[in-house]
Design an enzyme around this catalytic site. Sequence first.
Site, PDB file in Angstrom:
ATOM      1  N   THR A 275     -39.665 -19.250  19.258  1.00 22.65           N
ATOM      2  CA  THR A 275     -40.749 -19.577  18.427  1.00 22.65           C
ATOM      3  C   THR A 275     -40.475 -18.763  16.977  1.00 22.65           C
ATOM      4  O   THR A 275     -39.656 -17.990  16.642  1.00 22.65           O
ATOM      5  CB  THR A 275     -41.953 -18.857  18.901  1.00 22.65           C
ATOM      6  N   ASP A 276     -41.299 -19.647  16.179  1.00 23.66           N
ATOM      7  CA  ASP A 276     -41.180 -19.173  14.742  1.00 23.66           C
ATOM      8  C   ASP A 276     -42.317 -17.996  14.243  1.00 23.66           C
ATOM      9  O   ASP A 276     -43.165 -17.732  15.315  1.00 23.66           O
ATOM     10  CB  ASP A 276     -41.227 -20.267  13.630  1.00 23.66           C
ATOM     11  N   GLN A 277     -42.542 -17.895  13.213  1.00 23.64           N
ATOM     12  CA  GLN A 277     -43.851 -16.990  12.936  1.00 23.64           C
ATOM     13  C   GLN A 277     -45.190 -17.476  13.187  1.00 23.64           C
ATOM     14  O   GLN A 277     -46.140 -16.972  13.354  1.00 23.64           O
ATOM     15  CB  GLN A 277     -43.808 -16.560  11.081  1.00 23.64           C
TER      16      GLN A 277
END
Length: 139
Positions: free
Chosen positions: A14-16
């Site tokens: 996942t990203d931020q």
Amino acid sequence: MKIKTPIQVRYQETDQMGVVYHANYLVWFEIGRTAFIEANGLNYHEMEEQGVVSPVIDVHVYFKQPIRYGQDAFVHTWLENYDGLRTTYGYQVTDAEGNIAVSGTSQHVIVKKDNFRPISLRKKFPEWHEVYSNALEEK
């Protein structure tokens, strides 16, 4: 024949924003493609042992909604098209409720590993050809 493969959404994917980073869906497509091949009684590793690999020559990915860390995800894989030389797999990534998050296709050929010259799946691997031809008829 459509194969459904569960995917565990890992934190590092996942990203931020907490959503699956877009490039990871290509990895999930590969997981689904491998499951499809094995569910049809075939083995990609055996193909590689004969000096043959199957590179991706085209890929399309369509993003509809995000999958987030902690959600259940599934990749559905099927044979979209096959002509004896090129194979196109279809994919849908869904959440636990069956909502489509991502869809796409990947097209592959088989080539000799040492020189990347295309070879006919129909001629080199007749068992794959038979399975794929039958899968298209069932579609």
